[in-house]
Design a protein around this motif. Structure first.
Motif, PDB file in Angstrom:
ATOM      1  N   LEU A 232       0.849  -1.271  -0.054  1.00  0.00           N
ATOM      2  CA  LEU A 232      -0.109  -0.095  -0.143  1.00  0.00           C
ATOM      3  C   LEU A 232       0.920   1.428   0.013  1.00  0.00           C
ATOM      4  N   THR A 233       1.889   1.269   0.818  1.00  0.00           N
ATOM      5  CA  THR A 233       2.876   2.357   1.067  1.00  0.00           C
ATOM      6  C   THR A 233       3.486   2.552  -0.417  1.00  0.00           C
ATOM      7  N   LEU A 234       4.151   1.632  -0.834  1.00  0.00           N
ATOM      8  CA  LEU A 234       4.959   1.838  -2.301  1.00  0.00           C
ATOM      9  C   LEU A 234       3.936   2.143  -3.369  1.00  0.00           C
ATOM     10  N   ASN A 235       2.535   1.572  -3.371  1.00  0.00           N
ATOM     11  CA  ASN A 235       1.713   2.011  -4.226  1.00  0.00           C
ATOM     12  C   ASN A 235       0.992   3.379  -4.152  1.00  0.00           C
ATOM     13  N   GLY A 236       1.032   4.007  -3.240  1.00  0.00           N
ATOM     14  CA  GLY A 236       0.973   5.303  -2.982  1.00  0.00           C
ATOM     15  C   GLY A 236       1.613   6.323  -3.561  1.00  0.00           C
ATOM     16  N   ALA A 237       3.137   5.838  -3.459  1.00  0.00           N
ATOM     17  CA  ALA A 237       3.946   6.735  -4.412  1.00  0.00           C
ATOM     18  C   ALA A 237       3.715   6.527  -5.991  1.00  0.00           C
ATOM     19  N   GLU A 238       3.421   5.224  -6.230  1.00  0.00           N
ATOM     20  CA  GLU A 238       3.393   4.985  -7.682  1.00  0.00           C
ATOM     21  C   GLU A 238       2.113   5.752  -8.106  1.00  0.00           C
ATOM     22  N   ALA A 239       1.126   5.810  -7.442  1.00  0.00           N
ATOM     23  CA  ALA A 239      -0.077   6.449  -7.666  1.00  0.00           C
ATOM     24  C   ALA A 239       0.078   7.811  -7.931  1.00  0.00           C
ATOM     25  N   ILE A 240       0.929   8.500  -7.172  1.00  0.00           N
ATOM     26  CA  ILE A 240       1.105  10.010  -7.328  1.00  0.00           C
ATOM     27  C   ILE A 240       1.950  10.054  -8.729  1.00  0.00           C
ATOM     28  N   LEU A 241       2.926   9.217  -9.187  1.00  0.00           N
ATOM     29  CA  LEU A 241       3.587   9.524 -10.343  1.00  0.00           C
ATOM     30  C   LEU A 241       2.759   9.094 -11.576  1.00  0.00           C
ATOM     31  N   THR A 242       1.678   8.097 -11.485  1.00  0.00           N
ATOM     32  CA  THR A 242       0.969   7.804 -12.482  1.00  0.00           C
ATOM     33  C   THR A 242      -0.063   8.933 -12.662  1.00  0.00           C
ATOM     34  N   LEU A 243      -0.563   9.403 -11.607  1.00  0.00           N
ATOM     35  CA  LEU A 243      -1.482  10.691 -11.524  1.00  0.00           C
ATOM     36  C   LEU A 243      -0.752  11.789 -12.363  1.00  0.00           C
ATOM     37  N   ALA A 244       0.457  12.126 -12.073  1.00  0.00           N
ATOM     38  CA  ALA A 244       0.979  13.063 -12.666  1.00  0.00           C
ATOM     39  C   ALA A 244       1.397  12.885 -13.979  1.00  0.00           C
ATOM     40  N   GLY A 245       1.812  11.678 -14.291  1.00  0.00           N
ATOM     41  CA  GLY A 245       1.852  11.142 -15.658  1.00  0.00           C
ATOM     42  C   GLY A 245       0.786  11.460 -16.680  1.00  0.00           C
ATOM     43  N   LEU A 246      -0.673  11.157 -16.087  1.00  0.00           N
ATOM     44  CA  LEU A 246      -1.747  11.353 -17.035  1.00  0.00           C
ATOM     45  C   LEU A 246      -2.097  12.745 -17.031  1.00  0.00           C
ATOM     46  N   GLY A 247      -1.945  13.401 -15.986  1.00  0.00           N
ATOM     47  CA  GLY A 247      -1.901  14.947 -16.038  1.00  0.00           C
ATOM     48  C   GLY A 247      -1.137  15.593 -17.134  1.00  0.00           C
ATOM     49  N   PHE A 248      -0.056  15.152 -17.062  1.00  0.00           N
ATOM     50  CA  PHE A 248       1.178  15.796 -17.957  1.00  0.00           C
ATOM     51  C   PHE A 248       0.758  15.518 -19.233  1.00  0.00           C
ATOM     52  N   LEU A 249       0.413  14.335 -19.375  1.00  0.00           N
ATOM     53  CA  LEU A 249      -0.054  13.741 -20.931  1.00  0.00           C
ATOM     54  C   LEU A 249      -1.435  14.228 -21.456  1.00  0.00           C
ATOM     55  N   GLY A 250      -2.082  15.073 -20.630  1.00  0.00           N
ATOM     56  CA  GLY A 250      -3.441  15.594 -20.962  1.00  0.00           C
ATOM     57  C   GLY A 250      -4.756  14.603 -20.735  1.00  0.00           C
ATOM     58  N   PHE A 251      -4.357  13.642 -19.921  1.00  0.00           N
ATOM     59  CA  PHE A 251      -5.476  12.410 -19.675  1.00  0.00           C
ATOM     60  C   PHE A 251      -5.853  12.384 -18.098  1.00  0.00           C
ATOM     61  N   GLY A 252      -5.448  13.495 -17.514  1.00  0.00           N
ATOM     62  CA  GLY A 252      -5.536  13.614 -15.986  1.00  0.00           C
ATOM     63  C   GLY A 252      -6.923  14.422 -15.795  1.00  0.00           C
ATOM     64  N   ILE A 253      -7.020  14.922 -14.581  1.00  0.00           N
ATOM     65  CA  ILE A 253      -8.102  15.787 -14.098  1.00  0.00           C
ATOM     66  C   ILE A 253      -8.192  17.171 -14.580  1.00  0.00           C
ATOM     67  N   GLU A 254      -9.393  17.712 -15.142  1.00  0.00           N
ATOM     68  CA  GLU A 254      -9.339  18.692 -15.857  1.00  0.00           C
ATOM     69  C   GLU A 254      -9.202  19.995 -14.773  1.00  0.00           C
ATOM     70  N   PRO A 255      -8.669  21.134 -15.057  1.00  0.00           N
ATOM     71  CA  PRO A 255      -8.249  22.223 -14.090  1.00  0.00           C
ATOM     72  C   PRO A 255      -9.395  22.893 -13.533  1.00  0.00           C
ATOM     73  N   THR A 256     -10.584  22.773 -14.108  1.00  0.00           N
ATOM     74  CA  THR A 256     -11.712  23.285 -13.390  1.00  0.00           C
ATOM     75  C   THR A 256     -12.278  22.473 -12.409  1.00  0.00           C
ATOM     76  N   SER A 257     -11.748  21.292 -12.685  1.00  0.00           N
ATOM     77  CA  SER A 257     -12.449  19.963 -11.560  1.00  0.00           C
ATOM     78  C   SER A 257     -11.439  20.020 -10.156  1.00  0.00           C
ATOM     79  N   ALA A 258     -10.348  20.347 -10.368  1.00  0.00           N
ATOM     80  CA  ALA A 258      -9.453  20.122  -9.372  1.00  0.00           C
ATOM     81  C   ALA A 258      -7.879  20.545  -9.605  1.00  0.00           C
ATOM     82  N   SER A 259      -6.951  20.738  -8.904  1.00  0.00           N
ATOM     83  CA  SER A 259      -5.680  21.046  -9.013  1.00  0.00           C
ATOM     84  C   SER A 259      -4.833  19.739  -9.161  1.00  0.00           C
ATOM     85  N   GLU A 260      -4.099  19.735 -10.179  1.00  0.00           N
ATOM     86  CA  GLU A 260      -3.166  18.649 -10.034  1.00  0.00           C
ATOM     87  C   GLU A 260      -2.067  19.029 -10.564  1.00  0.00           C
ATOM     88  N   TRP A 261      -0.924  18.388 -10.046  1.00  0.00           N
ATOM     89  CA  TRP A 261       0.562  18.634 -10.318  1.00  0.00           C
ATOM     90  C   TRP A 261       1.189  18.450 -11.638  1.00  0.00           C
TER      91      TRP A 261
END
Length: 319
Positions: A232-261
């Motif tokens: 769980l702890t290690l996957n938490g770190a991987e989840a942040i990297l995956t979320l950041a990768g999705l956002g960087f590629l344009g498949f993440g959370i919309e800026p009007t929905s939430a802030s995403e690094w």
């Protein structure tokens, strides 16, 4: 001839009590203790920032004006804007703080969904075996063969109905990341179930007429999930990297929905060549520190709970 089985004989062995945290710090020493302390401090700071984001952040995550006055665009760090402003005129400090809340929500939802799906399927596959095991293993291995980020991108497109521009929301991002983690929990639980389903206490439960579901969730589950806190702890770190990768590629959370690094890093790319460093350095630093903290905690917990590694460390310290 009758077989008498007492209640104590069919109970699974008791697990060692204790919550990873202060107990692990006390049982650590030297460099490992320093590692887990630093990791816990970073993770605690991340959680505090996420929980108290409305109090810590001076502005909303998409706010571009205050008292009817528009914020200057791409303004450097100042007393009014500690981390400067973005190309859209948003306060970078507020975006970073609110981004912590988004990351925490995505981590929590994705890990809960992963456990809710992966653990029962692993128990079912390992205990029943036969064609059920072969089908589930084949399907999970196929998912596990995909690179994690690529799999998350594919799932995000499917969830969004093929329209990546409209993909937004914490739940949608969490579902995409869940697809990455389910095979991991499945494989860990399935392999552990295969190894313990022939133990005497499981055989005793069968003799008393316990149903397969009761055996799996009452007698086996407690003994196959001992490594989950580390994962769980290690996957938490991987989840942040995956979320950041999705956002960087344009498949993440919309800026009007939430802030995403990750999204903020993507929008800050043109700023780097113009000497505007604050729009990228602060979101990037937040990602690095949180991932570092979770990784340090996960590795320390793994070394502390693993008896082989713990014995080697003690032998090394005593030599």
């Amino acid at each position: 001839m009758t077989i008498e089985v007492t209640v104590g004989e069919i109970e699974a062995p008791k697990r060692r009590r204790g919550v990873p945290g202060l107990a692990i710090v006390r049982s650590s020493a030297g460099l490992q203790k320093a590692t887990i302390v630093i990791g816990l401090i970073l993770v605690a700071a991340f959680v505090i920032m996420a929980v108290f984001a409305p109090i810590i952040a001076p502005y909303g995550f998409s706010q571009t004006s205050s008292d009817g006055v528009e914020f200057a665009r791409q303004a450097g760090p100042s007393a009014d804007h500690l981390f400067g402003t973005s190309v859209r005129g948003e306060d970078v400090f507020s975006r970073v703080v609110w981004g912590a809340r988004t990351a925490l929500l995505v981590i929590g939802v994705s890990l809960v969904l992963s456990i809710a799906v992966g653990v029962p399927l692993g128990l079912l596959s390992g205990y029943i075996g036969r064609w059920v095991d072969r089908v589930l293993v084949l399907f999970m291995d196929a998912m596990y063969a995909f690179p994690s980020l690529l799999l998350a991108v594919v799932v995000s497109i499917v969830v969004a109905g093929g329209q990546s521009s409209s993909f937004g929301g914490v739940l949608s991002a969490a579902v995409a990341i869940t697809a990455v983690f389910v095979p991991q929990y499945f494989r860990v639980v399935r392999n552990a179930t295969v190894s313990v389903k022939t133990e005497p206490y499981v055989d005793a439960a069968r003799v008393t007429g316990a149903s397969p579901l009761r055996i799996m969730f009452r007698h086996i589950l407690a003994n196959v999930t001992q490594t989950l806190p580390v994962i769980l702890t290690l996957n938490g770190a991987e989840a942040i990297l995956t979320l950041a990768g999705l956002g960087f590629l344009g498949f993440g959370i919309e800026p009007t929905s939430a802030s995403e690094w990750g999204y903020d890093l993507n929008k800050a790319l043109p700023d780097i060549s113009n000497g505007i460093w604050w729009t990228s350095i602060f979101p990037g630093t937040a990602i690095v520190l949180v991932v570092l903290g979770m990784t340090m905690v996960g590795e320390s917990v793994s070394e502390t709970l693993n008896p082989v590694l713990r014995t080697r460390r003690r032998a090394k310290d005593g030599s």
